[in-house]
Design a protein around this motif. Structure first.
Motif, PDB file in Angstrom:
ATOM      1  N   GLU A  23     103.194  25.852  39.456  1.00  0.00           N
ATOM      2  CA  GLU A  23     101.908  25.706  38.800  1.00  0.00           C
ATOM      3  C   GLU A  23     100.779  25.462  39.889  1.00  0.00           C
ATOM      4  N   VAL A  24      99.556  25.493  39.334  1.00  0.00           N
ATOM      5  CA  VAL A  24      98.322  25.305  40.249  1.00  0.00           C
ATOM      6  C   VAL A  24      98.484  23.893  40.763  1.00  0.00           C
ATOM      7  N   TYR A  73      89.029  31.172  41.234  1.00  0.00           N
ATOM      8  CA  TYR A  73      89.846  30.815  40.118  1.00  0.00           C
ATOM      9  C   TYR A  73      90.021  29.373  39.539  1.00  0.00           C
ATOM     10  N   VAL A  74      89.996  28.426  40.397  1.00  0.00           N
ATOM     11  CA  VAL A  74      90.218  26.784  39.799  1.00  0.00           C
ATOM     12  C   VAL A  74      88.730  26.435  39.355  1.00  0.00           C
ATOM     13  N   TYR A  75      87.703  26.784  39.921  1.00  0.00           N
ATOM     14  CA  TYR A  75      86.479  26.138  39.420  1.00  0.00           C
ATOM     15  C   TYR A  75      86.030  26.898  37.928  1.00  0.00           C
ATOM     16  N   PRO A  76      86.020  28.032  37.810  1.00  0.00           N
ATOM     17  CA  PRO A  76      85.943  28.734  36.565  1.00  0.00           C
ATOM     18  C   PRO A  76      86.911  28.198  35.550  1.00  0.00           C
ATOM     19  N   LEU A 151      99.220  27.139  33.843  1.00  0.00           N
ATOM     20  CA  LEU A 151      99.284  26.448  35.082  1.00  0.00           C
ATOM     21  C   LEU A 151     100.109  27.238  36.103  1.00  0.00           C
ATOM     22  N   ILE A 152     101.107  27.791  35.616  1.00  0.00           N
ATOM     23  CA  ILE A 152     101.888  28.704  36.670  1.00  0.00           C
ATOM     24  C   ILE A 152     101.171  29.927  37.017  1.00  0.00           C
ATOM     25  N   ASN A 156      99.629  31.367  40.541  1.00  0.00           N
ATOM     26  CA  ASN A 156      99.934  32.603  41.175  1.00  0.00           C
ATOM     27  C   ASN A 156      98.778  33.353  41.771  1.00  0.00           C
ATOM     28  N   ARG A 157      97.783  33.190  40.911  1.00  0.00           N
ATOM     29  CA  ARG A 157      96.451  33.965  41.166  1.00  0.00           C
ATOM     30  C   ARG A 157      95.799  32.978  42.468  1.00  0.00           C
TER      31      ARG A 157
END
Length: 207
Positions: A23-24, A73-76, A151-152, A156-157
């Motif tokens: 997960e992220v 990816y995270v901030y969006p 989250l996983i 991955n992204r």
């Protein structure tokens, strides 16, 4: 509430299905610990000049990849999920630009230069603030709202994006989708060719 994930491959309809991977929150937490450890080595005057120079290259590459993936990816996800998420994401993007500018200046120094220690200390201070914001606000917020599968998939992204990310700071490139997803991999091709030609270390495992 479901996290607004970026476009990803379709998944099975089974509600109990869980994708493979980490997960992220775990991915980024481990990276933050790794960066903190590298900063300790970078600012340690007892480490010889050759190893500090190699560590500096790894810090520059590691942080550049890390910030690129978070911006893609995270901030969006934060902007579309957390309360006041848009302003939080904008704040982090602005802080990232400052980190990249410091990295750019730092990349032109070497141990023994007048500015090396000053910029190393400044950079590690910026990265400490970055880590504190992530661990204290962004990641707990995502974990509270998103499912484990989401989250996983996001983790991955992030990992895929890092492998295609630049290894040198480019503070003038786009910091938000969709353009950063196009520009960063293109710029990364040139960076990686230069890395191979110069035999530059870019991962902690290279040290």
């Amino acid at each position: 509430m479901s996290i607004p994930l970026p476009p990803l491959p379709s998944v099975p309809g089974d509600a109990d299905w869980k994708p493979a991977g980490e997960e992220v929150v775990k991915v980024l937490s481990e990276e933050h610990r790794r960066i903190t450890s590298l900063c300790g080595r970078l600012t340690d005057s007892d480490v010889d000049a050759v190893e500090r120079a190699r560590t500096a290259e790894v810090v520059i590459a590691t942080v550049t990849r890390h910030l690129s993936a978070e911006e893609q990816y995270v901030y969006p996800a934060v902007a579309g999920t957390l309360e006041d998420g848009r302003s939080i994401a904008d704040r982090e993007i602005a802080e990232d630009r400052e980190i990249l500018l410091t990295l750019q200046s730092f990349s032109s120094t070497k141990p023994g230069d007048a500015d090396f220690d000053r910029l190393a200390t400044a950079l590690c201070g910026q990265l400490q603030r970055h880590t504190e914001a992530a661990t204290g606000e962004l990641l707990p917020g995502l974990r509270e709202i998103a499912s484990e599968a989401e989250l996983i998939r996001l983790g991955n992204r992030v990992q895929v994006a890092e492998e295609a990310a630049p290894t040198r700071p480019h503070p003038g490139t786009p910091a938000t989708p969709p353009w950063n997803k196009v520009v960063d991999p293109a710029v990364a091709v040139v960076d990686k060719v230069l890395d191979v030609v110069t035999r530059r270390p870019t991962y902690p495992s290279d040290l």
